[in-house]
Design a protein around this motif. Sequence first.
Motif, PDB file in Angstrom:
ATOM      1  N   TYR A   1       0.831  -1.209   0.000  1.00 52.37           N
ATOM      2  CA  TYR A   1       0.000   0.000   0.000  1.00 52.37           C
ATOM      3  C   TYR A   1       0.866   1.260   0.000  1.00 52.37           C
TER       4      TYR A   1
ATOM      5  N   SER B   1       2.448   1.807  -3.537  1.00 50.05           N
ATOM      6  CA  SER B   1       1.522   1.883  -4.672  1.00 50.05           C
ATOM      7  C   SER B   1       0.561   3.048  -4.465  1.00 50.05           C
ATOM      8  N   GLU B   2      -0.328   3.238  -5.409  1.00 48.63           N
ATOM      9  CA  GLU B   2      -1.334   4.296  -5.316  1.00 48.63           C
ATOM     10  C   GLU B   2      -2.603   3.827  -4.613  1.00 48.63           C
ATOM     11  N   LYS B   3      -2.635   2.560  -4.221  1.00 51.72           N
ATOM     12  CA  LYS B   3      -3.826   2.027  -3.575  1.00 51.72           C
ATOM     13  C   LYS B   3      -3.915   2.492  -2.124  1.00 51.72           C
TER      14      LYS B   3
ATOM     15  N   TYR C   1      -3.691  -7.296   0.612  1.00 54.53           N
ATOM     16  CA  TYR C   1      -3.426  -6.471  -0.580  1.00 54.53           C
ATOM     17  C   TYR C   1      -3.940  -7.111  -1.867  1.00 54.53           C
TER      18      TYR C   1
ATOM     19  N   SER D   1      -9.036  -7.846  -4.139  1.00 55.08           N
ATOM     20  CA  SER D   1      -9.429  -6.731  -5.007  1.00 55.08           C
ATOM     21  C   SER D   1     -10.352  -5.756  -4.303  1.00 55.08           C
TER      22      SER D   1
ATOM     23  N   SER E   1      -8.279  -3.329  -2.253  1.00 54.87           N
ATOM     24  CA  SER E   1      -7.398  -2.433  -3.014  1.00 54.87           C
ATOM     25  C   SER E   1      -8.198  -1.785  -4.139  1.00 54.87           C
ATOM     26  N   ASN E   2      -9.383  -1.344  -3.771  1.00 57.39           N
ATOM     27  CA  ASN E   2     -10.348  -0.891  -4.776  1.00 57.39           C
ATOM     28  C   ASN E   2     -10.249   0.601  -5.088  1.00 57.39           C
TER      29      ASN E   2
ATOM     30  N   ASP F   1      -7.916   4.343  -5.225  1.00 60.04           N
ATOM     31  CA  ASP F   1      -6.633   5.046  -5.227  1.00 60.04           C
ATOM     32  C   ASP F   1      -6.619   6.107  -4.140  1.00 60.04           C
ATOM     33  N   LYS F   2      -5.430   6.467  -3.698  1.00 61.15           N
ATOM     34  CA  LYS F   2      -5.289   7.488  -2.659  1.00 61.15           C
ATOM     35  C   LYS F   2      -5.840   8.830  -3.125  1.00 61.15           C
TER      36      LYS F   2
END
Length: 734
Positions: free
Chosen positions: A28, A31-33, A456, A459, A462-463, A465-466
């Motif tokens: 996390y 990444s952008e998640k 992570y 799905s 991790s749906n 984006d920040k």
Amino acid sequence: MINKKNLKEISILIFLTIFISSFIFIPYLISEKAYVIGWDMRTQYSSFYVSFKNIIINSIKNFKFPFYSWDYFLGNDYYSSKMFYYQDIFDLLFVFTRLKYHYVVMIQTFIKFIISSCCMYKLLKYKGFKSTFVIIGSLLYTFSSYSLDIIKDPFFHSFCIFVPLYFYTIDKYLLENKFNGFILITIFLIITNYYFFFGLSFFTIFYYIYVYFKNRLDINQFFIKTLILIRYYFIAVLISSIVLLPSILFLSDNPRLSKSSDFLFYSEIKIYFSILVGLFFPFNFTSNRLNEFNSVYRYVSKYNSVLSVFIFTSSISSILIPYSIIKKNINKIIYIILYLMLLIPFFSSIYQGFSEATFRWLNYFCLINIVLMLEVLDEKLDFKLLKKITFIVVIVLIISTPILGYIYNINIFNEYKYHLLICLLTIIAYHFIKNKKYVLYFIVFELCIYSYISVYKNSFYSNFDKSFINGVHSVLGENDELETYLKEIDNGFYRVYVDIPTIYWDYSNNLNLDYGLMSVNTYDSTLNYQNIKLNNFSEVSKYLPWVLEIKDKKILEFLNVKYAISTDINNIPFDKYEVIGSFKGIPIYKNISESEFVKSYKIYRKYNDSNGCQINTCLISDENIKFNGYSNIKEDYVVLKENEVLFGFSSEKNTIVNIPIPFSKGFNIYINGNKVNSFESNGGFLSFEAIEGYQDVEVKFLPYGFKLGSLLSVIGMILYGILMFFSNKILKKT
């Protein structure tokens, strides 16, 4: 006192906990998640956290305890409904920070993993396991299938991490007659989450008997020692009454209590498949995911309880638990009891307060699994039997899911790779059991894979984006920016209609809490039950009984909804309106046909005489209320404060008036300093008899049962003080 050996073990344990945790959090971070795991974290917890921060900060500024919140839907008893249930105790560490919630909850979970490992270490160390086994058991508890599921509910996770410490104090009492730790941890757990503590209290009966006979304690002392521990338990409950009593009284009106759709048998066969396979397979690989496979081992009951069986702790446990059941008669009895509680809905209903069955108690099942597995791991093993068990476990894993997929006509093969992975790990686990000195390495390896896939690689976890999360939580500015803007226009009492699809992007029904708005939509299972009574007049509940959104124009007018915010003019719920301004490019609409805060009515009816909501009609449930007719009301002022609302008005004569605040027994109404009776009207709202002439009215809130709870807490503390004073004499007698 921690010796060097224990310090080394704890250091290794913390290092391994951090190492395994990195497979959850680092993906996390790089990444952008965003770390938004689960539906409720998205729709409730993030906004509840922002609201909690604001409530605590305002309480400190105003020197008033946060009893009532005006922002939770139409108003709610915050102390009794949220403070010791939804609110995570770890939130207190972040009240004065500016971190976004998805970072806050990640840091909190990381801290909790370390605490969980240390608490389980304390229990296993006291039980006398070898150093390596203590570290193994502590890691298995911290990263069990149950733990990796419950992290999506942070306030429940905060409770579970301390449970081993609670069981440790029971062991300590039984073996050394020491009780102080038991009383203190009991108080702490009640305050942390009284709901989970209710289920723990029930399981304590099983654990107490198990430990008593496992240690071959004197059977003649059983009832005496049990009664003494019950006494300590009730002293702890008494001390906690200041929290417990108002919460119980608040929940007593909740329609979910005593509702249960299953009693002896579950209505879906998939539950029994889950119970069969749950010991061997981590359902974190399948549940709470955005695919058809999600429904294979996930059951939603008639009253919206989600049941998934999270009792898997490791592939090694999958082999050794059946082995221990075969080899040890006492373990046969233990698992017969555990599986009966799991198979019969009534027992799981008890853990839910005699309501719809839930599997939230399976954390204790996992703990027992770990303890019994370690006992067997420490013994000389029959590898021929282990080989047979391994073969059977692999066969069950291979065939069970295809059978269930066939029964329910679900394509399981896209996600079937996870079953094959666990089959492979089970076979590898068998070979590591034969070389015990390498078991810890396998456990760490397996938990790293398992944790990464469970969180992570889910799905659904991790749906977002920040950038999306930051945007939706700041679309109406920062904190109370919009509220300040509206107060410059109107400093009176009003509510705001926010069009969820166009403003909140259909992300959450609770984002009004982020902006300090008194709104008319929510997703909240602990709201004031009076609000749900609005369904008697118009369809307010949506896809769940506790997901509410008011669009009925008459009800909106009654509730003093003066403003609406939407980018689509077709979604404005007013008959007559005008644009009064723009905030960050979003138009603000004013309801021209708004009503006053204080209302008198020309027509009075009983609830059962009514058909729908009528603005000119007052609906009363109390048969003893006398009607003096309509009076012309001239409103002077309305001021909202912490735990109270002040307003002034004049009335031509004595009359019944109604205000758009949900009825609660915690409200006390004073007219010109004199207390008057209040009663419920118009679908659960506050009414009272006004007097002729001008009157200043104070509506003050104190949680119902708070005074009695405070008195009981004082009594409990006195008893605890007496107990401590005479503890040496008591210990000698016992």
